[in-house]
Motif scaffolding. Structure first.
Motif, short mmCIF file in Angstrom:
data_model
loop_
_atom_site.label_atom_id
_atom_site.label_comp_id
_atom_site.label_asym_id
_atom_site.label_seq_id
_atom_site.Cartn_x
_atom_site.Cartn_y
_atom_site.Cartn_z
N LYS A 139 0.35 8.44 10.30
CA LYS A 139 -0.02 8.34 8.89
C LYS A 139 -1.27 7.49 8.70
CE LYS A 139 4.90 8.08 7.72
NZ LYS A 139 5.92 7.23 7.07
N PHE A 140 -2.05 7.88 7.72
CA PHE A 140 -3.14 7.07 7.19
C PHE A 140 -2.55 6.07 6.21
CE2 PHE A 140 -6.23 6.77 3.58
CZ PHE A 140 -7.09 5.86 4.19
N ASN A 141 -2.99 4.81 6.30
CA ASN A 141 -2.38 3.74 5.51
C ASN A 141 -3.41 2.99 4.67
OD1 ASN A 141 -0.91 0.52 6.42
ND2 ASN A 141 -0.74 1.65 4.52
N PRO A 142 -3.68 3.46 3.44
CA PRO A 142 -4.51 2.64 2.54
C PRO A 142 -3.70 1.42 2.06
CG PRO A 142 -3.73 4.60 1.40
CD PRO A 142 -3.30 4.74 2.82
N VAL A 143 -4.30 0.26 2.18
CA VAL A 143 -3.65 -0.98 1.73
C VAL A 143 -4.29 -1.39 0.42
CG1 VAL A 143 -3.10 -3.38 2.30
CG2 VAL A 143 -3.22 -1.65 4.12
N TRP A 144 -3.57 -1.21 -0.68
CA TRP A 144 -4.14 -1.50 -1.99
C TRP A 144 -4.44 -2.99 -2.16
CZ3 TRP A 144 -5.15 3.19 -2.46
CH2 TRP A 144 -4.20 4.22 -2.41
N VAL A 145 -3.47 -3.83 -1.78
CA VAL A 145 -3.61 -5.28 -1.94
C VAL A 145 -3.05 -5.98 -0.71
CG1 VAL A 145 -3.04 -7.31 -3.33
CG2 VAL A 145 -3.35 -5.09 -4.45
N SER A 146 -3.77 -6.98 -0.23
CA SER A 146 -3.28 -7.82 0.87
C SER A 146 -3.54 -9.28 0.50
CB SER A 146 -3.98 -7.46 2.18
OG SER A 146 -5.38 -7.56 2.05
N GLY A 193 0.81 -1.22 0.00
CA GLY A 193 0.00 0.00 0.00
C GLY A 193 0.84 1.26 0.00
N ALA A 194 0.30 2.33 0.59
CA ALA A 194 0.97 3.62 0.69
C ALA A 194 0.59 4.23 2.03
CB ALA A 194 0.56 4.53 -0.47
N LYS A 195 1.24 5.34 2.39
CA LYS A 195 0.95 6.02 3.65
C LYS A 195 1.09 7.53 3.45
CE LYS A 195 2.86 2.33 6.59
NZ LYS A 195 3.87 2.04 7.64
N ILE A 196 0.33 8.29 4.24
CA ILE A 196 0.47 9.74 4.20
C ILE A 196 -0.06 10.34 5.50
CG2 ILE A 196 -1.78 10.17 3.11
CD1 ILE A 196 -0.33 12.38 1.47
#
Length: 228
Positions: A131-138, A109-112
């Motif tokens: 940070k907020f952490n959207p996880v694109w794929v798990s 994923g990514a973080k911001i």
């Protein structure tokens, strides 16, 4: 997913335009040891890991940047910034010697989020962030020694957060970080594809019915890297 990605890119781009001044922006990459916590998968009974002779180990890799808003005047050497991880990758391996089972958990994923940095002397910087952490794929892959086939669970668009500290001297960067995300891991059938009603789920006895489909995956991480 597209809207979330657009918002992420716009925030990074905006920070890049306005960040300038006393503290230099920092581009970094880092990697290190990632320890899945005893509450991994939502486990309530912490003795389960020892009872079933289960070990938990992992590693992570991140590629990111810190943009500073030096126009926001604060104390000397103290600056507010935006910390964005363009790439955040975690692998957690869990093994049970009693049942001869291995499980590999992957988070991509990514973080911001905001970052507060303090530089008491030249070349030395301390960072704190959340940070907020959207996880694109798990994913979770379960394999048993006696079986030729693996069970695969996939998830998309999980959510999470992280917070931690960085210690930077010159280009060296050392980090301590806590990360937790919730992911809906759905069983991948060879013929019928993803099964939304068959998830890895939450092993916690106290979790509500609405939370049972989402798997919590917390970890503590120690990283080392380079910042330019």
């Amino acid at each position: 997913m597209k809207k979330l990605f657009v918002v992420f890119v716009m925030m990074v781009f905006t920070a890049g335009i306005y960040a300038q001044g006393d503290l230099d922006n920092a581009f970094y990459f880092r990697m290190g040891y990632s320890q899945p916590l005893s509450s991994y998968w939502g486990v309530d009974d912490k003795t389960m890991w020892d009872d079933y002779e289960m070990t938990r180990r992992g590693f992570n890799f991140e590629l990111g940047q810190i943009f500073y808003f030096n126009s926001l005047k604060m104390a000397d050497g103290l600056r507010l910034g935006l910390n964005a991880d363009y790439l955040s990758f975690y692998y957690h391996g869990i093994k049970s010697d009693e049942f001869d089972v291995k499980m590999g958990n992957i988070l991509f994923g990514a973080k911001i989020g905001p970052c507060l940095s303090y530089s008491p002397v030249d070349k030395l910087v301390f960072d704190t962030y959340i940070k907020f952490n959207p996880v694109w794929v798990s994913s979770l892959i379960l394999s048993e020694e006696d079986l030729d086939e693996n069970d695969v669970f996939l998830g998309f668009m999980g959510v999470g957060y992280s917070f931690g500290l960085n210690f930077r001297y010159s280009i060296l960067m050392i980090g301590l970080d806590f990360n937790k995300s919730w992911n809906k891991l759905q069983y991948l059938d060879d013929e019928d594809g993803l099964q939304s009603d068959d998830t890895w789920g939450n092993m916690g006895e106290d979790s509500g019915d609405d939370d049972k489909e989402y798997t919590p995956m917390p970890s503590f991480n120690i990283t080392i890297g380079l910042a330019f």
